[in-house]
Design an enzyme around this catalytic site. Structure first.
Site, short mmCIF file in Angstrom:
data_model
loop_
_atom_site.label_atom_id
_atom_site.label_comp_id
_atom_site.label_asym_id
_atom_site.label_seq_id
_atom_site.Cartn_x
_atom_site.Cartn_y
_atom_site.Cartn_z
N ARG A 98 0.85 -1.19 0.00
CA ARG A 98 0.00 0.00 0.00
C ARG A 98 0.88 1.23 0.00
O ARG A 98 1.90 1.27 0.71
CB ARG A 98 -0.89 0.08 1.24
CG ARG A 98 -1.83 -1.05 1.44
CD ARG A 98 -2.89 -1.17 0.39
NE ARG A 98 -3.82 -0.04 0.33
CZ ARG A 98 -4.76 0.08 -0.60
NH1 ARG A 98 -4.87 -0.82 -1.56
NH2 ARG A 98 -5.58 1.09 -0.60
N HIS A 116 12.94 -2.95 -1.65
CA HIS A 116 12.36 -2.84 -2.99
C HIS A 116 13.18 -3.72 -3.95
O HIS A 116 14.41 -3.72 -3.89
CB HIS A 116 12.41 -1.37 -3.45
CG HIS A 116 11.82 -1.17 -4.80
ND1 HIS A 116 10.47 -1.12 -5.01
CD2 HIS A 116 12.41 -1.02 -6.01
CE1 HIS A 116 10.23 -0.96 -6.30
NE2 HIS A 116 11.39 -0.90 -6.93
N GLY A 150 8.02 10.21 -1.32
CA GLY A 150 8.01 9.84 -2.74
C GLY A 150 7.84 8.35 -2.94
O GLY A 150 7.74 7.57 -1.98
N ASP A 152 9.34 5.04 -3.60
CA ASP A 152 10.62 4.31 -3.55
C ASP A 152 11.81 5.25 -3.72
O ASP A 152 12.79 4.92 -4.39
CB ASP A 152 10.64 3.21 -4.63
CG ASP A 152 9.49 2.23 -4.48
OD1 ASP A 152 9.15 1.89 -3.34
OD2 ASP A 152 8.94 1.80 -5.51
#
Ligand code: GAR
Length: 197
Positions: A98, A116, A150, A152
């Site tokens: 999310r 990530h 922002g 990632d």
């Protein structure tokens, strides 16, 4: 010993990175070395497989179902309340899918980490492995970073690099990156713990 380090992990699905963190905490004796332990695993999805895995490790689990809230702000507020009940020193996003609002991010500034599946700043967002193959990358990897408002885009804490092989599909590359993630996230967290955060 310094203040105990209370870690809360947020997941949305499988939870393999969360499990890697739990295993590292146990194997590498985070509790004895830094008073650090994963005190809760929270999911925005009731069906997240990782919830069972966390429970098997004896970690408290909780669901804050985003579908039960009328707005992003309402969900963020409920999630923050659930997190704060555990008084965490670090909040670790591990496959948490999310987008979090600016207010939420500001509340946990300097305490909110994400993993990530790309070498940021390349390939923020989704479908990272397909995009890396499409672009002709020779290496791929994963990034642990602080979360800012922002997408990632926060400061990089640690990265792991894996090769891209000629026959790779998004799936095979994804598996190689995921294996690297399982080493990277615990290593990054441990480095922060060792540095006193
Ligand atoms: C991991 O590859 C993680 O990097 C990625 O989701 C997967 C979760 O797997 N996260 C993101 O894409 C965040 N934007 P897991 O649930 O087995 O840890």
């Amino acid at each position: 010993m310094a203040q105990p380090q209370r870690l809360v992990v947020l997941i949305s699905g499988r939870g393999s990175n969360m499990e890697a963190l739990l295993q590292a905490a146990q194997r590498r004796r985070w509790a004895a070395r830094w008073g650090a332990q994963v005190v809760a695993v929270l999911s925005n999805r009731p069906q997240a497989q990782g919830l069972q895995v966390a429970a098997q490790h004896g970690v408290a689990t909780e669901v804050v179902d985003h579908q039960a809230y009328p707005s992003r702000e309402a969900f963020d507020a409920a999630l923050a309340q659930a997190i704060d009940a555990h008084q965490p020193t670090l909040v670790l996003l591990a496959g948490f899918m999310r987008v979090l609002g600016a207010g939420f991010v500001a509340r946990y500034q300097g305490r909110l980490l994400n993993i990530h599946p790309s070498l940021l700043p390349a390939f923020a967002g989704l479908n990272t492995h397909a995009r890396a193959l499409q672009a002709g990358c020779e290496v791929a990897g994963a990034t642990v970073h602080w979360v800012d408002e922002g997408l990632d885009s926060g400061a990089i804490v640690a990265q792991a690099v894996v090769p891209v092989l000629p026959a790779d599909t998004p799936e095979t590359l994804g598996q190689r990156v995921l294996a690297a993630e399982h080493r990277l996230y615990p290593r990054a967290v441990e480095r922060l713990l060792a540095a006193g955060l």
